[in-house]
Design a protein around this motif. Structure first.
Motif, PDB file in Angstrom:
ATOM      1  N   ASN A  11      -6.003   4.784 -10.321  1.00 13.71           N
ATOM      2  CA  ASN A  11      -5.761   5.261  -8.963  1.00 13.71           C
ATOM      3  C   ASN A  11      -5.348   4.074  -8.100  1.00 13.71           C
ATOM      4  N   LEU A  12      -4.034   3.868  -7.987  1.00  9.63           N
ATOM      5  CA  LEU A  12      -3.558   2.667  -7.302  1.00  9.63           C
ATOM      6  C   LEU A  12      -3.035   2.996  -5.909  1.00  9.63           C
ATOM      7  N   GLN A  13      -3.952   3.295  -5.033  1.00  8.43           N
ATOM      8  CA  GLN A  13      -3.559   3.551  -3.650  1.00  8.43           C
ATOM      9  C   GLN A  13      -3.552   2.239  -2.889  1.00  8.43           C
ATOM     10  N   TYR A  14      -2.617   2.135  -1.946  1.00 14.12           N
ATOM     11  CA  TYR A  14      -2.640   0.914  -1.152  1.00 14.12           C
ATOM     12  C   TYR A  14      -2.380   1.223   0.309  1.00 14.12           C
ATOM     13  N   ALA A  15      -2.831   0.332   1.164  1.00 11.71           N
ATOM     14  CA  ALA A  15      -2.490   0.388   2.582  1.00 11.71           C
ATOM     15  C   ALA A  15      -1.900  -0.973   2.921  1.00 11.71           C
ATOM     16  N   TRP A  16      -0.697  -0.967   3.453  1.00  9.37           N
ATOM     17  CA  TRP A  16       0.011  -2.215   3.740  1.00  9.37           C
ATOM     18  C   TRP A  16       0.039  -2.429   5.242  1.00  9.37           C
ATOM     19  N   THR A  47       0.752   3.605   3.955  1.00  7.59           N
ATOM     20  CA  THR A  47      -0.014   3.875   2.743  1.00  7.59           C
ATOM     21  C   THR A  47       0.932   4.355   1.662  1.00  7.59           C
ATOM     22  N   GLY A  48       0.548   4.157   0.451  1.00 11.47           N
ATOM     23  CA  GLY A  48       1.355   4.604  -0.671  1.00 11.47           C
ATOM     24  C   GLY A  48       0.548   4.608  -1.942  1.00 11.47           C
ATOM     25  N   GLU A  49       1.201   4.979  -2.990  1.00 10.34           N
ATOM     26  CA  GLU A  49       0.549   5.038  -4.290  1.00 10.34           C
ATOM     27  C   GLU A  49       1.479   4.433  -5.321  1.00 10.34           C
ATOM     28  N   ILE A  50       0.952   3.647  -6.212  1.00  7.73           N
ATOM     29  CA  ILE A  50       1.772   3.087  -7.284  1.00  7.73           C
ATOM     30  C   ILE A  50       1.569   3.950  -8.523  1.00  7.73           C
TER      31      ILE A  50
END
Lengths: 173, 158
Positions: free
Chosen positions: A32-37, B17-20
């Motif tokens: 689960n590779l969610q990110y917030a930039w 926000t995003g998802e890889i």
């Protein structure tokens, strides 16, 4: 010396079918590779201004450029940038490409328009720097370097503060 | 040379926000395949024995780490019982929330081998665990095993 035959003997050939049919055991996992930039100060202001229908940059007094997208630091002069400055939503095509391939690497279908991303030098930014955006309202192969273009904005209520608040650039006379 | 501006109000901080999308398939390799296949089909643990170095590797290796001898024809059945080599407690879930009951994670050195498996301890309370505690594997019923480390439910005291 490497002996191809000896190496061949140590290799286990596994096809995707072997894994699918579980002739070969495996672990299948989707992390689960969610990110917030974090937009940061410069890009944050840039996106906020796009929502208002304006393009803002940051001026470097040393090289006289207006950096778009804005940066707090000038990478050529190696110093902090100075004041904020609005630039025009018109510009010149520096370079472009006609892409027959979609983002997912599939081919553009015959009845669809080819993608035409371009680097656009906005008026008021200074020479040889540009932003990447799409060109539309023109046949892909009629595009030429040096053409004058203008941003086509989304209606105010549809803008959310992203670079796609500009739908595309259209060619002007 | 300091930067000349800073964000004064934290509500001005924007973010994207995003998802890889990432997916992987991990095959166990030749020795790993033997190990898990044996647990799945027979419920038996296997190791690889190097007689020269007097080492029994669990999980099995295809080479001896010490003398580089090939061990692929040296697989041996090993006990599914052993002792706790070291352990720790897991208080939180992957998402950071508290677990209802702490999980006990241990390295179990299987009897007569030099290797061990990392797994959960079950049927015992955290305060009762100690180094050297005798434990044995509890496997899933054979029809539910799918050839993964989860075919072992946990190790229980014995």
């Amino acid at each position: 010396m490497l002996d191809a035959n000896a190496i061949e003997k140590t290799v286990t050939k596994v096809s995707f079918k072997d894994i699918e049919q579980r002739r070969v055991l495996s672990i299948n996992y989707t992390p689960n590779l969610q990110y917030a930039w974090d937009n940061g100060l410069a890009i944050g202001r840039y996106l906020a201004e796009l929502k208002r229908g304006r393009i803002i940059g940051k001026k470097c007094r040393s090289c006289k450029r207006v950096l778009v997208p804005p940066r707090l630091f000038c990478e050529t002069c190696w110093r902090p940038t100075d004041e904020w400055a609005y630039v025009q939503d018109t510009g010149t095509i520096l370079t472009y490409v006609v892409s027959h391939v979609n983002w997912d690497a599939s081919r553009v279908k015959p009845n669809e328009r080819y993608h035409t991303p371009a680097v656009i030098e906005l008026d008021g930014t200074g020479k040889d720097q540009g932003i990447l955006h799409l060109i539309d309202e023109i046949e892909p192969y009629d595009i030429k370097i040096g053409m004058r273009v203008q941003a086509v904005w989304r209606p105010l209520e549809e803008r959310i503060g992203t670079i796609t608040d500009i739908k595309y650039f259209k060619v002007i006379k | 040379m300091a930067l000349t501006e800073r964000i004064q109000k934290n509500i001005d901080v924007g973010y994207w926000t995003g998802e890889i999308p990432l997916q992987y398939i991990y095959t166990y390799g030749r020795a790993g395949e033997k190990f898990f296949r044996s647990i799945k089909d027979k419920g038996v643990f296997i190791g690889a024995r190097c007689d020269t170095c007097d080492i029994t590797y669990v999980p099995p290796h295809i080479y001896c780490e010490q003398c580089f001898e090939r061990l692929e024809d040296k697989y041996v059945e090993v006990s599914s019982a052993g002792e706790v080599y070291t352990y720790t407690f897991l208080l939180k879930n992957m998402d950071g929330s508290l677990k209802e009951k702490p999980a006990i994670l241990a390295v179990i050195n299987l009897e007569g081998t030099d290797g061990g498996v990392v797994h959960l301890l079950g049927e015992c309370d955290p305060q009762d665990v100690f180094f050297g505690m005798n434990v044995e594997a509890v496997l899933k019923p054979q029809d539910q095993r799918e050839g993964s480390i989860n075919d072992i439910l946990y190790f229980k005291p014995c």
